[in-house]
Design a protein around this motif. Structure first.
Motif, PDB file in Angstrom:
ATOM      1  N   PHE A  68       0.840  -1.196   0.000  1.00 41.51           N
ATOM      2  CA  PHE A  68       0.000   0.000   0.000  1.00 41.51           C
ATOM      3  C   PHE A  68       0.875   1.246   0.000  1.00 41.51           C
ATOM      4  N   ARG A  69       1.055   1.836  -1.179  1.00 35.27           N
ATOM      5  CA  ARG A  69       1.870   3.029  -1.338  1.00 35.27           C
ATOM      6  C   ARG A  69       1.106   4.053  -2.189  1.00 35.27           C
ATOM      7  N   PRO A  70       0.104   4.658  -1.619  1.00 34.54           N
ATOM      8  CA  PRO A  70      -0.729   5.585  -2.408  1.00 34.54           C
ATOM      9  C   PRO A  70       0.014   6.847  -2.817  1.00 34.54           C
ATOM     10  N   ARG A  71      -0.145   7.178  -4.085  1.00 34.11           N
ATOM     11  CA  ARG A  71       0.334   8.465  -4.616  1.00 34.11           C
ATOM     12  C   ARG A  71      -0.899   9.150  -5.200  1.00 34.11           C
ATOM     13  N   ILE A  72      -1.431  10.088  -4.454  1.00 34.18           N
ATOM     14  CA  ILE A  72      -2.749  10.635  -4.761  1.00 34.18           C
ATOM     15  C   ILE A  72      -2.652  12.099  -5.181  1.00 34.18           C
ATOM     16  N   GLU A 126      -8.455   3.372  -9.885  1.00 33.71           N
ATOM     17  CA  GLU A 126      -7.677   4.336  -9.092  1.00 33.71           C
ATOM     18  C   GLU A 126      -7.407   3.807  -7.686  1.00 33.71           C
ATOM     19  N   ILE A 127      -8.355   3.106  -7.100  1.00 32.14           N
ATOM     20  CA  ILE A 127      -8.166   2.545  -5.762  1.00 32.14           C
ATOM     21  C   ILE A 127      -7.111   1.438  -5.787  1.00 32.14           C
ATOM     22  N   GLN A 129      -4.733   1.107  -7.876  1.00 36.08           N
ATOM     23  CA  GLN A 129      -3.430   1.696  -8.163  1.00 36.08           C
ATOM     24  C   GLN A 129      -2.707   2.168  -6.905  1.00 36.08           C
ATOM     25  N   MET A 130      -3.421   2.310  -5.799  1.00 35.02           N
ATOM     26  CA  MET A 130      -2.782   2.694  -4.537  1.00 35.02           C
ATOM     27  C   MET A 130      -1.837   1.616  -4.025  1.00 35.02           C
ATOM     28  N   THR A 136      -2.864   7.526  -8.201  1.00 37.18           N
ATOM     29  CA  THR A 136      -4.296   7.785  -8.135  1.00 37.18           C
ATOM     30  C   THR A 136      -4.533   9.268  -8.384  1.00 37.18           C
TER      31      THR A 136
END
Length: 207
Positions: A68-72, A126-127, A129-130, A136
């Motif tokens: 879990f490495r979100p880039r938002i 998009e979810i 892709q987190m 995202t």
């Protein structure tokens, strides 16, 4: 964006796992007295491969590990201005989505249903892709949904000139359209985040 050859390899390596499922699905429908037209069956096979293509292009299943490495990015329209080519490609990528749904399923001849389904599918991308499979971006949601609208418009224009008897051959018969599309989407996501990375990295040894 991935090279065309890489997209084909990755999407096909996922698609092979839905091919027998689709054969079983249509065989069961025939057994239950809900036989579908050949044109509809062939087009569903194409639609499902297209869905695998979307997930491949957006980076789903590109790596063999999940973290879990979100880039938002929540700033709308900024990346559209700074990257117009990517914006156009994001729109074009979802045009077939808005075209296939009303072509194949009666419930989706309502544009609101098409837009909602396209938006939710894009949101799901998009979810996912987190989990280290991309960035995202709210702009992707906007452009993808715009592509869905253009796809529906293309279907609407085509339906005005397409003979009714031919148009009906593309449509499903006696199935729950919403449930079918939902199950296809869920199954394809599962394949792309589990089996497909294993095939690519462990079986085919592709980085």
């Amino acid at each position: 964006m991935l090279p065309i050859s890489d997209i084909l390899i990755r999407s096909i390596s996922g698609y092979v796992f839905i091919f027998p499922v689709l054969i079983l699905y249509f065989s069961l429908l025939k057994k239950w007295g809900r036989k579908q037209n050949l044109i509809h069956i062939v087009t569903v096979f194409l639609f499902c491969y297209y869905l695998f293509g979307i997930l491949t292009v957006t980076g789903i299943g590109y790596t063999s590990t999940m973290s879990f490495r979100p880039r938002i990015s929540l700033i709308p329209f900024l990346s559209m201005i700074s990257g117009p080519i990517d914006t156009i490609l994001n729109v074009v990528l979802f045009v077939p989505f808005g075209f296939f749904l009303p072509l194949l399923y009666k419930k989706y001849r309502n544009i609101r249903n098409v837009i909602l389904t396209g938006f939710l599918f894009s949101l799901s991308v998009e979810i996912v892709q987190m989990f280290d499979w991309g960035a995202t971006d709210i702009n992707d949601l906007i452009t993808n949904t715009a592509g869905v609208c253009l796809g529906y418009l293309a279907y609407y224009l085509l339906s005005k000139v397409l003979p009714d008897n031919l148009r009906k051959q593309f449509q499903s018969n006696n199935v729950n359209d919403v449930v079918v599309v939902l199950l296809f989407a869920i199954y394809i996501f599962i394949i792309m985040v589990t089996v497909q990375p294993w095939v690519i990295h462990s079986l085919l040894n592709i980085e």
